[in-house]
Scaffold this motif. Structure first.
Motif, PDB file in Angstrom:
ATOM      1  N   GLN A 111       0.968  -1.608  -0.206  1.00 25.26           N
ATOM      2  CA  GLN A 111      -0.049   0.365  -0.285  1.00 25.26           C
ATOM      3  C   GLN A 111       0.659   0.902  -0.168  1.00 25.26           C
ATOM      4  N   PHE A 112       2.081   1.122   0.433  1.00 21.53           N
ATOM      5  CA  PHE A 112       3.351   1.846   0.141  1.00 21.53           C
ATOM      6  C   PHE A 112       3.736   2.642  -0.981  1.00 21.53           C
ATOM      7  N   GLY A 113       3.347   1.301  -2.215  1.00 25.93           N
ATOM      8  CA  GLY A 113       3.520   1.834  -3.480  1.00 25.93           C
ATOM      9  C   GLY A 113       5.118   0.516  -3.466  1.00 25.93           C
ATOM     10  N   ARG A 114       5.251  -0.504  -2.150  1.00 26.47           N
ATOM     11  CA  ARG A 114       6.430  -1.172  -1.930  1.00 26.47           C
ATOM     12  C   ARG A 114       6.212  -2.388  -2.647  1.00 26.47           C
ATOM     13  N   LEU A 115       6.139  -2.688  -4.337  1.00 31.96           N
ATOM     14  CA  LEU A 115       5.784  -4.477  -4.896  1.00 31.96           C
ATOM     15  C   LEU A 115       6.661  -4.996  -4.482  1.00 31.96           C
ATOM     16  N   ARG A 116       7.927  -4.592  -5.636  1.00 37.04           N
ATOM     17  CA  ARG A 116       9.125  -5.077  -5.906  1.00 37.04           C
ATOM     18  C   ARG A 116       9.577  -5.908  -4.290  1.00 37.04           C
ATOM     19  N   ARG A 117      10.660  -7.416  -4.641  1.00 32.33           N
ATOM     20  CA  ARG A 117      10.842  -7.881  -2.842  1.00 32.33           C
ATOM     21  C   ARG A 117      11.485  -7.443  -2.881  1.00 32.33           C
ATOM     22  N   GLU A 118      12.409  -5.573  -3.328  1.00 32.28           N
ATOM     23  CA  GLU A 118      13.981  -5.400  -3.501  1.00 32.28           C
ATOM     24  C   GLU A 118      14.018  -4.283  -3.051  1.00 32.28           C
TER      25      GLU A 118
END
Length: 204
Positions: A37-44
């Motif tokens: 929800q904070f835009g951190r979709l990618r594992r890295e």
């Protein structure tokens, strides 16, 4: 949101241990509300460490790869000592699968390694044997608040046919609980006394 999802969200943990993660529902929810929800979709880009523990390899599915940093396969009491500390642990529909003494020991051990623990379990005993080829799905006993450590702080959230316990060896912050449910929470005497003493405070 379910009460468990709201508590996960409100705790703002930087690390989550999902014991008995099954198909990964609560790992997925935790990842959604703590990173995605904070835009951190990618594992890295993830900032929350989410570790799953599951005894049954047959539940492995693609959600594990998306939601968790890692899923350990094995029996939770045996794996726990090597996992380190966490801000939050989730034990959803797990504890009833252990014999009573093993369940009480596991809860104490988890609470010693995790600041806050969420435990959900049926409100009445539901007989169940092996399911989907998994002998660990057998229900052994009815876990209630009386089986929590005597020195635990805890509250019971209303949840229909389940009991949800939020427990810690430290005072639990009021902000952890869903606002609409706060007035209906069931507190033990120790927490009720704290609530009366610290009216208007964030600590109870």
């Amino acid at each position: 949101l379910s009460p468990i999802a709201e508590v996960i969200h409100n705790c703002h943990p930087s690390s989550v241990l999902d014991i008995g993660c099954g198909c990964g529902m609560y790992g997925f929810i935790a990842r959604q509300y703590l990173d995605v929800q904070f835009g951190r979709l990618r594992r890295e880009t993830w900032q929350t460490r989410i570790i799953g523990v599951e005894v049954f390899e047959g539940y492995r599915n693609p959600a594990w790869d998306f939601a968790y940093d890692e899923v350990r396969i094995g029996n939770a009491p045996e794996l726990l000592p090597a996992l380190g500390s966490f801000d939050l642990a989730v034990m959803a529909d797990v504890i009833e699968h252990f014999p009573r003494l093993d369940a009480e020991r596991l809860v104490r051990d988890v609470m010693e390694q995790c600041r806050t623990v969420i435990i959900s379990t049926p409100a009445v005993f539901v007989p169940q044997g092996p399911s989907h080829g998994n002998v660990y799905e057998t229900h052994h006993f009815l876990f209630t608040a009386s089986h929590l450590p005597r020195d635990a702080h805890f509250a019971t959230l209303p949840a229909g046919d389940c009991n949800i316990y939020v427990a810690s060896f430290q005072p639990i912050r009021r902000r952890v609980f869903p606002p609409l449910l706060y007035e209906s929470l069931s507190f033990p005497r120790k927490l009720a006394w704290r609530l009366k003493r610290f009216v208007g405070s964030t600590d109870i």
